[in-house]
Scaffold this motif. Structure first.
Motif, PDB file in Angstrom:
ATOM      1  N   LYS A 127       0.821  -1.215   0.000  1.00 39.36           N
ATOM      2  CA  LYS A 127       0.000   0.000   0.000  1.00 39.36           C
ATOM      3  C   LYS A 127       0.856   1.266   0.000  1.00 39.36           C
ATOM      4  CE  LYS A 127      -4.021  -2.100   2.276  1.00 39.36           C
ATOM      5  NZ  LYS A 127      -5.001  -1.981   3.390  1.00 39.36           N
ATOM      6  N   TRP A 128       2.130   1.114  -0.322  1.00 35.65           N
ATOM      7  CA  TRP A 128       3.071   2.240  -0.252  1.00 35.65           C
ATOM      8  C   TRP A 128       2.619   3.418  -1.103  1.00 35.65           C
ATOM      9  CZ3 TRP A 128       6.893   3.221   2.983  1.00 35.65           C
ATOM     10  CH2 TRP A 128       7.839   4.195   2.651  1.00 35.65           C
ATOM     11  N   LYS A 129       2.193   3.137  -2.324  1.00 35.11           N
ATOM     12  CA  LYS A 129       1.840   4.206  -3.258  1.00 35.11           C
ATOM     13  C   LYS A 129       0.444   4.783  -3.025  1.00 35.11           C
ATOM     14  CE  LYS A 129       3.147   1.864  -6.955  1.00 35.11           C
ATOM     15  NZ  LYS A 129       3.439   1.547  -8.387  1.00 35.11           N
ATOM     16  N   GLU A 130      -0.243   4.311  -1.984  1.00 39.37           N
ATOM     17  CA  GLU A 130      -1.520   4.914  -1.618  1.00 39.37           C
ATOM     18  C   GLU A 130      -1.330   6.197  -0.820  1.00 39.37           C
ATOM     19  OE1 GLU A 130      -4.016   2.081   0.322  1.00 39.37           O
ATOM     20  OE2 GLU A 130      -3.878   0.611  -1.321  1.00 39.37           O
ATOM     21  N   GLN A 131      -0.107   6.428  -0.332  1.00 44.07           N
ATOM     22  CA  GLN A 131       0.196   7.685   0.356  1.00 44.07           C
ATOM     23  C   GLN A 131       0.174   8.832  -0.657  1.00 44.07           C
ATOM     24  OE1 GLN A 131       3.598   7.120   3.360  1.00 44.07           O
ATOM     25  NE2 GLN A 131       3.918   5.444   1.918  1.00 44.07           N
ATOM     26  N   PRO A 132      -0.289  10.013  -0.274  1.00 37.60           N
ATOM     27  CA  PRO A 132      -0.371  11.136  -1.213  1.00 37.60           C
ATOM     28  C   PRO A 132       0.978  11.453  -1.859  1.00 37.60           C
ATOM     29  CG  PRO A 132      -1.583  11.640   0.782  1.00 37.60           C
ATOM     30  CD  PRO A 132      -0.857  10.353   1.047  1.00 37.60           C
ATOM     31  N   GLY A 133       0.996  11.404  -3.186  1.00 36.69           N
ATOM     32  CA  GLY A 133       2.190  11.771  -3.931  1.00 36.69           C
ATOM     33  C   GLY A 133       3.296  10.738  -3.957  1.00 36.69           C
ATOM     34  N   MET A 134       3.134   9.621  -3.277  1.00 33.62           N
ATOM     35  CA  MET A 134       4.215   8.648  -3.149  1.00 33.62           C
ATOM     36  C   MET A 134       4.314   7.779  -4.405  1.00 33.62           C
ATOM     37  SD  MET A 134       6.580   7.864  -0.912  1.00 33.62           S
ATOM     38  CE  MET A 134       5.977   8.363   0.703  1.00 33.62           C
ATOM     39  N   LEU A 135       5.488   7.791  -5.018  1.00 25.81           N
ATOM     40  CA  LEU A 135       5.710   7.034  -6.248  1.00 25.81           C
ATOM     41  C   LEU A 135       6.684   5.875  -6.074  1.00 25.81           C
ATOM     42  CD1 LEU A 135       6.012   9.892  -8.902  1.00 25.81           C
ATOM     43  CD2 LEU A 135       3.986   8.583  -8.256  1.00 25.81           C
ATOM     44  N   GLY A 136       7.465   5.860  -4.988  1.00 31.08           N
ATOM     45  CA  GLY A 136       8.460   4.815  -4.818  1.00 31.08           C
ATOM     46  C   GLY A 136       9.266   5.021  -3.560  1.00 31.08           C
ATOM     47  N   VAL A 137      10.441   4.376  -3.531  1.00 34.45           N
ATOM     48  CA  VAL A 137      11.324   4.402  -2.367  1.00 34.45           C
ATOM     49  C   VAL A 137      12.714   4.831  -2.811  1.00 34.45           C
ATOM     50  CG1 VAL A 137      12.463   2.979  -0.600  1.00 34.45           C
ATOM     51  CG2 VAL A 137      10.036   2.642  -1.094  1.00 34.45           C
ATOM     52  N   ARG A 138      13.384   5.568  -1.930  1.00 31.99           N
ATOM     53  CA  ARG A 138      14.785   5.903  -2.169  1.00 31.99           C
ATOM     54  C   ARG A 138      15.621   5.308  -1.037  1.00 31.99           C
ATOM     55  NH1 ARG A 138      19.137  10.234  -1.010  1.00 31.99           N
ATOM     56  NH2 ARG A 138      20.313  10.161  -2.946  1.00 31.99           N
ATOM     57  N   VAL A 139      16.664   4.555  -1.402  1.00 29.79           N
ATOM     58  CA  VAL A 139      17.544   3.939  -0.410  1.00 29.79           C
ATOM     59  C   VAL A 139      18.973   4.419  -0.638  1.00 29.79           C
ATOM     60  CG1 VAL A 139      16.116   1.907   0.006  1.00 29.79           C
ATOM     61  CG2 VAL A 139      17.767   1.868  -1.865  1.00 29.79           C
ATOM     62  N   THR A 140      19.748   4.466   0.448  1.00 26.36           N
ATOM     63  CA  THR A 140      21.132   4.947   0.360  1.00 26.36           C
ATOM     64  C   THR A 140      22.083   3.936   0.989  1.00 26.36           C
ATOM     65  OG1 THR A 140      20.858   6.203   2.425  1.00 26.36           O
ATOM     66  CG2 THR A 140      20.472   7.383   0.371  1.00 26.36           C
ATOM     67  N   PHE A 141      23.246   3.824   0.363  1.00 28.53           N
ATOM     68  CA  PHE A 141      24.312   2.965   0.873  1.00 28.53           C
ATOM     69  C   PHE A 141      25.624   3.755   0.763  1.00 28.53           C
ATOM     70  CE2 PHE A 141      21.002   0.348  -1.021  1.00 28.53           C
ATOM     71  CZ  PHE A 141      20.695  -0.539   0.008  1.00 28.53           C
ATOM     72  N   ASN A 142      25.714   4.792   1.581  1.00 28.83           N
ATOM     73  CA  ASN A 142      26.860   5.701   1.462  1.00 28.83           C
ATOM     74  C   ASN A 142      27.480   6.067   2.801  1.00 28.83           C
ATOM     75  OD1 ASN A 142      24.556   7.202   2.182  1.00 28.83           O
ATOM     76  ND2 ASN A 142      25.414   9.091   1.343  1.00 28.83           N
ATOM     77  N   ASN A 143      27.189   5.285   3.836  1.00 31.57           N
ATOM     78  CA  ASN A 143      27.882   5.520   5.105  1.00 31.57           C
ATOM     79  C   ASN A 143      28.218   4.172   5.743  1.00 31.57           C
ATOM     80  OD1 ASN A 143      25.786   4.600   6.944  1.00 31.57           O
ATOM     81  ND2 ASN A 143      24.681   6.476   6.490  1.00 31.57           N
ATOM     82  N   PRO A 144      29.120   4.159   6.721  1.00 31.67           N
ATOM     83  CA  PRO A 144      29.582   2.878   7.294  1.00 31.67           C
ATOM     84  C   PRO A 144      28.492   2.001   7.875  1.00 31.67           C
ATOM     85  CG  PRO A 144      31.049   4.657   7.916  1.00 31.67           C
ATOM     86  CD  PRO A 144      29.857   5.307   7.249  1.00 31.67           C
ATOM     87  N   THR A 145      27.368   2.616   8.277  1.00 29.00           N
ATOM     88  CA  THR A 145      26.274   1.815   8.837  1.00 29.00           C
ATOM     89  C   THR A 145      25.514   1.069   7.751  1.00 29.00           C
ATOM     90  OG1 THR A 145      26.004   3.360  10.677  1.00 29.00           O
ATOM     91  CG2 THR A 145      24.146   1.917  10.173  1.00 29.00           C
ATOM     92  N   MET A 146      25.270   1.746   6.636  1.00 26.94           N
ATOM     93  CA  MET A 146      24.399   1.184   5.599  1.00 26.94           C
ATOM     94  C   MET A 146      25.129   0.345   4.558  1.00 26.94           C
ATOM     95  SD  MET A 146      22.129   4.606   4.962  1.00 26.94           S
ATOM     96  CE  MET A 146      21.192   5.370   6.283  1.00 26.94           C
ATOM     97  N   ILE A 147      26.374   0.629   4.296  1.00 30.79           N
ATOM     98  CA  ILE A 147      27.104  -0.082   3.241  1.00 30.79           C
ATOM     99  C   ILE A 147      27.069  -1.599   3.433  1.00 30.79           C
ATOM    100  CG2 ILE A 147      29.406  -0.489   2.285  1.00 30.79           C
ATOM    101  CD1 ILE A 147      29.896   2.551   2.628  1.00 30.79           C
ATOM    102  N   PRO A 148      27.272  -2.115   4.654  1.00 30.58           N
ATOM    103  CA  PRO A 148      27.249  -3.577   4.816  1.00 30.58           C
ATOM    104  C   PRO A 148      25.915  -4.222   4.490  1.00 30.58           C
ATOM    105  CG  PRO A 148      28.324  -2.520   6.694  1.00 30.58           C
ATOM    106  CD  PRO A 148      27.665  -1.434   5.903  1.00 30.58           C
ATOM    107  N   TRP A 149      24.832  -3.441   4.513  1.00 32.65           N
ATOM    108  CA  TRP A 149      23.514  -4.013   4.258  1.00 32.65           C
ATOM    109  C   TRP A 149      23.396  -4.648   2.877  1.00 32.65           C
ATOM    110  CZ3 TRP A 149      19.979   0.542   6.325  1.00 32.65           C
ATOM    111  CH2 TRP A 149      20.193   0.687   7.707  1.00 32.65           C
TER     112      TRP A 149
END
Length: 310
Positions: A127-149
């Motif tokens: 139901k993500w795109k049922e939110q007003p204006g929501m078209l998708g997701v943006r994810v980031t892998f640019n810091n030491p916490t997220m890169i290993p993911w």
């Protein structure tokens, strides 16, 4: 036989009739204006008790960059629409960007944040795109916490869940774009969009951009992958018109073509380096390899079609 006066009168009348017809055609067929869509802008308001930031996180500008600031800038520069990407310092929340889409539904859409480290977030996607204006997701892998993911299995749940839900993904993984080849191949119905060509300003200073562009270009063989030719002022070591990034922009464009390339500013990340209007003219006036048709796609039409933003 017509007299000289009659001939002149009839000729003049015919000329006026033709001129009037020509003017009517000109009025009936106005010059078409290109639609300009910024594929990435951050918005945020001031930190407060009910809107706290991640401890230690620093925003891109000392002052909040609000809806009220952005709209007049868009109007002045001639930007019709913008994709709002919530910044990281307020954490995984989308409320302010959704507010922007509610207030300006014809101008703003959102690529929201999701708690990627929590597999239970998969329940949000149908139901993500049922939110007003929501078209998708943006994810980031640019810091030491997220890169290993990307390698330890943390994010493995996300790609099939987003593909099943039909949720497009924008991802920022500087220096690690090649890791998305397996994701693109395993999930051919998943819309993947590379942010900022997979580049950072730090890469420019360290002369690492050519190798990083190689990674981005290599993913062009996957039809479900496209790319944002965004944030170019931040990547340049020069002033406007940023000629040192032209070669990189052209390599990306040649690989992906006009229907899979998107202009964007990431405005607040290099705010003092160029005006909003200059960020447009950089593409529309300074990149000679783009035809007028190419510009129509890159400057707006392509991102609207890819995200199905009507």
């Amino acid at each position: 036989m017509l007299s000289r006066r009659s001939f002149l009168k009839s000729t003049l009348g015919a000329g006026l009739a033709l001129a009037t017809h020509g003017c009517q055609q000109m009025v009936a067929q106005p010059v078409r204006r290109r639609t300009i869509v910024d594929s990435q802008v951050h918005l945020w308001k001031a930190e407060s008790a009910d809107w706290p930031w991640v401890p230690g996180a620093k925003p891109q500008l000392p002052e909040p960059f609000t809806i009220e600031k952005l709209v007049p800038m868009m109007d002045e520069a001639g930007v019709d629409r913008a994709v709002i990407v919530p910044p990281g310092w307020p954490g995984d929340r989308n409320d302010y960007t959704v507010e922007a889409a509610k207030r300006y539904p014809d101008r703003f859409a959102v690529m929201g944040r999701i708690p990627l480290q929590n597999p239970q977030s998969a329940a949000l996607l149908p139901k993500w795109k049922e939110q007003p204006g929501m078209l998708g997701v943006r994810v980031t892998f640019n810091n030491p916490t997220m890169i290993p993911w990307l390698t330890d299995g943390t994010a493995d749940w996300f790609w099939p869940a987003a593909e099943k839900a039909g949720v497009p993904i924008m991802f920022f993984a500087p220096g690690r774009v090649s890791m998305f080849a397996r994701i693109a191949e395993r999930h051919p119905q998943l819309t993947l969009i590379i942010d900022h060509m997979g580049l950072t300003a730090a890469m420019a200073k360290d002369n690492l951009i050519p190798a990083a562009v190689d990674q981005a270009v290599a993913l062009a063989k996957y039809p479900n992958v496209s790319i944002k030719m965004s944030a170019s002022p931040a990547l340049s070591l020069e002033s406007y018109p940023f000629r040192d990034v032209t070669e990189h922009l052209r390599r990306v464009f040649d690989a992906y073509g006009p229907q899979r390339c998107y202009w964007g500013t990431d405005l607040t990340n290099s705010f003092a380096k160029a005006t909003y209007r200059q960020r447009i003219t950089h593409f529309t006036e300074e990149l000679s390899f783009l035809t007028e048709s190419d510009k129509d796609w890159v400057m707006g039409r392509a991102i609207l079609e890819r995200l199905k933003w009507t």
